[in-house]
Design a protein around this motif. Structure first.
Motif, PDB file in Angstrom:
ATOM      1  N   GLY A 239     -13.994  45.767 -59.998  1.00 16.38           N
ATOM      2  CA  GLY A 239     -14.972  44.836 -59.461  1.00 16.38           C
ATOM      3  C   GLY A 239     -15.301  43.653 -60.449  1.00 16.38           C
ATOM      4  O   GLY A 239     -15.480  42.527 -60.168  1.00 16.38           O
ATOM      5  N   ASP A 240     -15.421  44.120 -61.651  1.00 17.86           N
ATOM      6  CA  ASP A 240     -15.937  42.927 -62.732  1.00 17.86           C
ATOM      7  C   ASP A 240     -14.374  41.751 -62.688  1.00 17.86           C
ATOM      8  O   ASP A 240     -15.037  40.892 -62.967  1.00 17.86           O
ATOM      9  N   ARG A 241     -13.313  42.338 -62.600  1.00 18.88           N
ATOM     10  CA  ARG A 241     -12.402  41.636 -62.622  1.00 18.88           C
ATOM     11  C   ARG A 241     -12.392  40.409 -61.583  1.00 18.88           C
ATOM     12  O   ARG A 241     -12.199  39.356 -61.648  1.00 18.88           O
ATOM     13  N   MET A 242     -12.589  41.167 -60.477  1.00 20.45           N
ATOM     14  CA  MET A 242     -12.654  40.414 -58.910  1.00 20.45           C
ATOM     15  C   MET A 242     -13.876  39.603 -59.104  1.00 20.45           C
ATOM     16  O   MET A 242     -13.828  37.967 -58.775  1.00 20.45           O
ATOM     17  N   ALA A 243     -14.718  39.906 -59.747  1.00 22.06           N
ATOM     18  CA  ALA A 243     -16.137  38.684 -59.940  1.00 22.06           C
ATOM     19  C   ALA A 243     -15.682  37.680 -60.918  1.00 22.06           C
ATOM     20  O   ALA A 243     -16.295  36.593 -60.709  1.00 22.06           O
ATOM     21  N   ASP A 244     -14.936  38.018 -61.886  1.00 16.87           N
ATOM     22  CA  ASP A 244     -14.602  36.943 -62.719  1.00 16.87           C
ATOM     23  C   ASP A 244     -13.612  35.842 -61.952  1.00 16.87           C
ATOM     24  O   ASP A 244     -13.978  34.617 -62.239  1.00 16.87           O
ATOM     25  N   GLN A 245     -12.732  36.601 -61.335  1.00 14.76           N
ATOM     26  CA  GLN A 245     -11.786  35.473 -60.429  1.00 14.76           C
ATOM     27  C   GLN A 245     -12.608  34.753 -59.462  1.00 14.76           C
ATOM     28  O   GLN A 245     -12.221  33.566 -59.349  1.00 14.76           O
ATOM     29  N   TRP A 246     -13.501  35.316 -58.738  1.00  6.99           N
ATOM     30  CA  TRP A 246     -14.603  34.628 -57.921  1.00  6.99           C
ATOM     31  C   TRP A 246     -15.259  33.464 -58.366  1.00  6.99           C
ATOM     32  O   TRP A 246     -15.168  32.353 -57.953  1.00  6.99           O
ATOM     33  N   GLU A 247     -15.721  33.741 -59.576  1.00  3.28           N
ATOM     34  CA  GLU A 247     -16.454  32.742 -60.346  1.00  3.28           C
ATOM     35  C   GLU A 247     -15.616  31.607 -60.678  1.00  3.28           C
ATOM     36  O   GLU A 247     -16.158  30.599 -60.803  1.00  3.28           O
ATOM     37  N   GLU A 248     -14.557  31.806 -61.073  1.00  9.36           N
ATOM     38  CA  GLU A 248     -13.477  30.674 -61.530  1.00  9.36           C
ATOM     39  C   GLU A 248     -12.995  30.078 -60.435  1.00  9.36           C
ATOM     40  O   GLU A 248     -13.085  28.729 -60.515  1.00  9.36           O
ATOM     41  N   MET A 249     -12.921  30.529 -59.064  1.00 11.79           N
ATOM     42  CA  MET A 249     -12.758  29.934 -57.995  1.00 11.79           C
ATOM     43  C   MET A 249     -13.874  29.029 -57.455  1.00 11.79           C
ATOM     44  O   MET A 249     -13.761  28.112 -57.081  1.00 11.79           O
ATOM     45  N   LEU A 250     -15.191  29.559 -57.737  1.00 10.67           N
ATOM     46  CA  LEU A 250     -16.385  28.686 -57.558  1.00 10.67           C
ATOM     47  C   LEU A 250     -16.310  27.628 -58.335  1.00 10.67           C
ATOM     48  O   LEU A 250     -16.682  26.412 -57.958  1.00 10.67           O
ATOM     49  N   GLN A 251     -16.109  27.594 -59.619  1.00 14.99           N
ATOM     50  CA  GLN A 251     -16.279  26.434 -60.612  1.00 14.99           C
ATOM     51  C   GLN A 251     -15.249  25.514 -60.189  1.00 14.99           C
ATOM     52  O   GLN A 251     -15.433  24.142 -60.014  1.00 14.99           O
ATOM     53  N   GLN A 252     -14.116  25.834 -59.728  1.00 13.57           N
ATOM     54  CA  GLN A 252     -12.827  25.029 -59.250  1.00 13.57           C
ATOM     55  C   GLN A 252     -13.469  24.246 -58.101  1.00 13.57           C
ATOM     56  O   GLN A 252     -12.959  23.023 -57.746  1.00 13.57           O
ATOM     57  N   TYR A 253     -14.095  25.037 -57.221  1.00 20.55           N
ATOM     58  CA  TYR A 253     -14.521  24.695 -55.755  1.00 20.55           C
ATOM     59  C   TYR A 253     -15.481  23.211 -56.231  1.00 20.55           C
ATOM     60  O   TYR A 253     -15.271  22.178 -55.538  1.00 20.55           O
ATOM     61  N   TYR A 254     -16.458  23.526 -57.197  1.00 22.40           N
ATOM     62  CA  TYR A 254     -17.409  22.484 -57.556  1.00 22.40           C
ATOM     63  C   TYR A 254     -16.638  21.360 -58.003  1.00 22.40           C
ATOM     64  O   TYR A 254     -16.788  20.178 -57.571  1.00 22.40           O
ATOM     65  N   ARG A 255     -15.694  21.386 -58.744  1.00 22.29           N
ATOM     66  CA  ARG A 255     -14.961  20.247 -59.234  1.00 22.29           C
ATOM     67  C   ARG A 255     -13.971  19.608 -58.140  1.00 22.29           C
ATOM     68  O   ARG A 255     -14.044  18.336 -58.176  1.00 22.29           O
ATOM     69  N   GLN A 256     -13.608  20.350 -57.381  1.00 24.56           N
ATOM     70  CA  GLN A 256     -12.774  19.854 -56.230  1.00 24.56           C
ATOM     71  C   GLN A 256     -13.177  19.027 -55.147  1.00 24.56           C
ATOM     72  O   GLN A 256     -13.058  17.910 -55.009  1.00 24.56           O
ATOM     73  N   PHE A 257     -14.661  19.259 -54.865  1.00 26.84           N
ATOM     74  CA  PHE A 257     -15.282  18.758 -53.806  1.00 26.84           C
ATOM     75  C   PHE A 257     -16.651  17.995 -54.516  1.00 26.84           C
ATOM     76  O   PHE A 257     -17.409  17.477 -53.347  1.00 26.84           O
ATOM     77  N   ARG A 258     -17.000  17.811 -55.552  1.00 21.29           N
ATOM     78  CA  ARG A 258     -18.188  17.320 -55.961  1.00 21.29           C
ATOM     79  C   ARG A 258     -18.272  15.822 -55.697  1.00 21.29           C
ATOM     80  O   ARG A 258     -19.178  15.198 -55.327  1.00 21.29           O
ATOM     81  N   ALA A 259     -17.008  15.166 -55.840  1.00 21.23           N
ATOM     82  CA  ALA A 259     -16.940  13.705 -55.358  1.00 21.23           C
ATOM     83  C   ALA A 259     -16.932  13.585 -53.998  1.00 21.23           C
ATOM     84  O   ALA A 259     -17.329  12.491 -53.709  1.00 21.23           O
ATOM     85  N   THR A 260     -16.138  14.155 -53.420  1.00 24.76           N
ATOM     86  CA  THR A 260     -16.079  13.898 -51.740  1.00 24.76           C
ATOM     87  C   THR A 260     -16.952  14.518 -50.967  1.00 24.76           C
ATOM     88  O   THR A 260     -17.305  13.923 -49.770  1.00 24.76           O
ATOM     89  N   GLU A 261     -17.523  15.682 -51.158  1.00 18.44           N
ATOM     90  CA  GLU A 261     -18.599  16.231 -50.559  1.00 18.44           C
ATOM     91  C   GLU A 261     -19.941  16.528 -51.457  1.00 18.44           C
ATOM     92  O   GLU A 261     -20.105  17.529 -51.319  1.00 18.44           O
ATOM     93  N   PRO A 262     -20.414  15.677 -51.998  1.00 17.11           N
ATOM     94  CA  PRO A 262     -21.618  15.816 -53.009  1.00 17.11           C
ATOM     95  C   PRO A 262     -22.771  16.555 -52.578  1.00 17.11           C
ATOM     96  O   PRO A 262     -23.396  17.375 -53.312  1.00 17.11           O
ATOM     97  N   ASP A 263     -23.160  16.367 -51.203  1.00 21.25           N
ATOM     98  CA  ASP A 263     -24.417  17.237 -50.661  1.00 21.25           C
ATOM     99  C   ASP A 263     -23.933  18.790 -50.546  1.00 21.25           C
ATOM    100  O   ASP A 263     -24.794  19.590 -51.011  1.00 21.25           O
ATOM    101  N   LEU A 264     -22.897  18.853 -50.142  1.00 20.02           N
ATOM    102  CA  LEU A 264     -22.456  20.255 -49.947  1.00 20.02           C
ATOM    103  C   LEU A 264     -22.247  21.149 -51.273  1.00 20.02           C
ATOM    104  O   LEU A 264     -22.647  22.006 -51.187  1.00 20.02           O
ATOM    105  N   VAL A 265     -21.732  20.508 -52.287  1.00 20.71           N
ATOM    106  CA  VAL A 265     -21.784  21.054 -53.624  1.00 20.71           C
ATOM    107  C   VAL A 265     -23.193  21.434 -54.124  1.00 20.71           C
ATOM    108  O   VAL A 265     -23.354  22.667 -54.609  1.00 20.71           O
ATOM    109  N   ALA A 266     -24.000  20.216 -53.906  1.00 26.90           N
ATOM    110  CA  ALA A 266     -25.483  20.526 -54.483  1.00 26.90           C
ATOM    111  C   ALA A 266     -26.109  21.420 -53.785  1.00 26.90           C
ATOM    112  O   ALA A 266     -26.710  22.434 -54.163  1.00 26.90           O
TER     113      ALA A 266
END
Length: 328
Positions: A239-266
């Motif tokens: 579960g710890d490993r899965m949580a780390d993978q999820w957190e990595e995906m979340l940070q990538q999500y922020y980087r991917q959509f911050r410019a195109t969907e700033p309100d969503l990311v905020a």
């Protein structure tokens, strides 16, 4: 003793996030969590980024499903097609007062089918074979239009012996034959006498554990076998490993959509850090209350003893005045 009491209705208990009190509220909590999952998926998930994608599991008993709140919540779950909600219903026909047919005789499966649920059955819910329950979960996940209830026919207090199992005595309180039960289920010798294939495996496990207690024939109270403990620790590590993978995906999500969907990311960043309200929420609430008060007072002038209030300050003063009781 156990750190998770049967009714964790108050205090903070590690691992317990919600305390409900009356029966049926936990069922409704589960429906609310499933609604939340569906909302979060629809709001934030993007192609290649399943940020929110989980199932909600609920354990319910006869008392839970006798309550009105669970009926309303179940109806809503069926209406919303919350297919990621899976309820295991322990159908043992016993309440603290006696058998359920004192006040409850309906066909729960037919009721939930009418609500729009997927209804599955485990005829012998006393089984220790995990494959039975895993298959039920797979069957529940095989469809994507309905929440699922798995009705398990069980015997309350199974294994406690005559006079207790299958009766209201097994519902709560301390068993009068507790030590005899411990000998029956926590000693290798007694387990081997049962003849059940699973019990034979458990007997070998108990015998291995008792090697660390050469003077004992029965496992100590609250003893957790070493291989069981390791299995749970392995699950925790996974579960710890899965949580780390999820957190990595979340940070990538922020980087991917911050410019195109700033309100969503905020919005998501705020929620993930516990900020669920805007900075101006309190002023908006006050504006709303003042509008509502003005509408109410304009039609209840005698009740509030206020005939001239026009602005919010006057309305606040009026609210604080003693209510005038009409003369009958």
């Amino acid at each position: 003793g156990s750190s998770t009491p049967g009714h964790p209705e108050f205090r903070l208990t590690c691992g317990v996030e919600v305390t409900t009190g009356p029966l049926g509220q936990g069922f409704a909590n589960a429906v609310g969590m499933a609604i939340s999952e569906a909302h979060l998926c629809a709001t934030f998930n993007r192609e290649g980024f399943p940020v929110f994608d989980y199932y909600v599991y609920c354990l319910a008993g006869d008392g839970c499903l006798m309550e009105g709140i669970s009926s309303e919540a179940a109806s809503l779950a069926g209406h919303l097609k919350l297919h990621k909600l899976i309820v295991f219903y322990d159908d043992n026909k016993i309440t603290i007062d006696g058998t359920t047919d004192l006040a409850f005789s309906e066909d729960v499966g037919m009721r939930f089918a009418a609500y729009g649920w997927n209804v599955l059955h485990i005829p012998c819910g006393n089984t220790s074979d995990s494959n039975v329950y895993e298959k039920a979960v797979r069957d529940a996940k095989s469809q994507t239009t309905k929440p699922t209830i798995v009705i398990m026919k069980t015997t309350i207090g199974d294994g406690a012996g005559p006079g207790i199992e299958g009766t209201a005595k097994a519902h709560g309180g301390k068993f009068s034959n507790l030590e005899a039960i411990r000998v029956k289920w926590f000693s290798a010798e007694a387990l081997r006498k049962n003849g059940d294939a699973v019990d034979q495996q458990v007997a070998d496990l108990v015998a291995a554990e008792l090697e660390a207690h050469p003077d004992a024939k029965v496992l100590p109270k609250f003893h957790v076998p070493s291989n069981v403990l390791q299995k749970f620790r392995d699950v925790g590590a996974r579960g710890d490993r899965m949580a780390d993978q999820w957190e990595e995906m979340l940070q990538q999500y922020y980087r991917q959509f911050r410019a195109t969907e700033p309100d969503l990311v905020a919005d998501l960043e705020g929620r993930m850090t516990g900020r669920y309200l805007t900075e101006k929420w309190d002023s908006k609430i006050n504006d709303y209350l003042c509008r509502e008060q003005k509408a109410i007072y304009s039609n209840l002038r005698t009740l509030w003893n206020n005939e001239t209030a026009e602005d919010s300050d006057d309305l606040q003063d009026a609210k604080r005045r003693k209510i005038e009781t009409p003369t009958l």
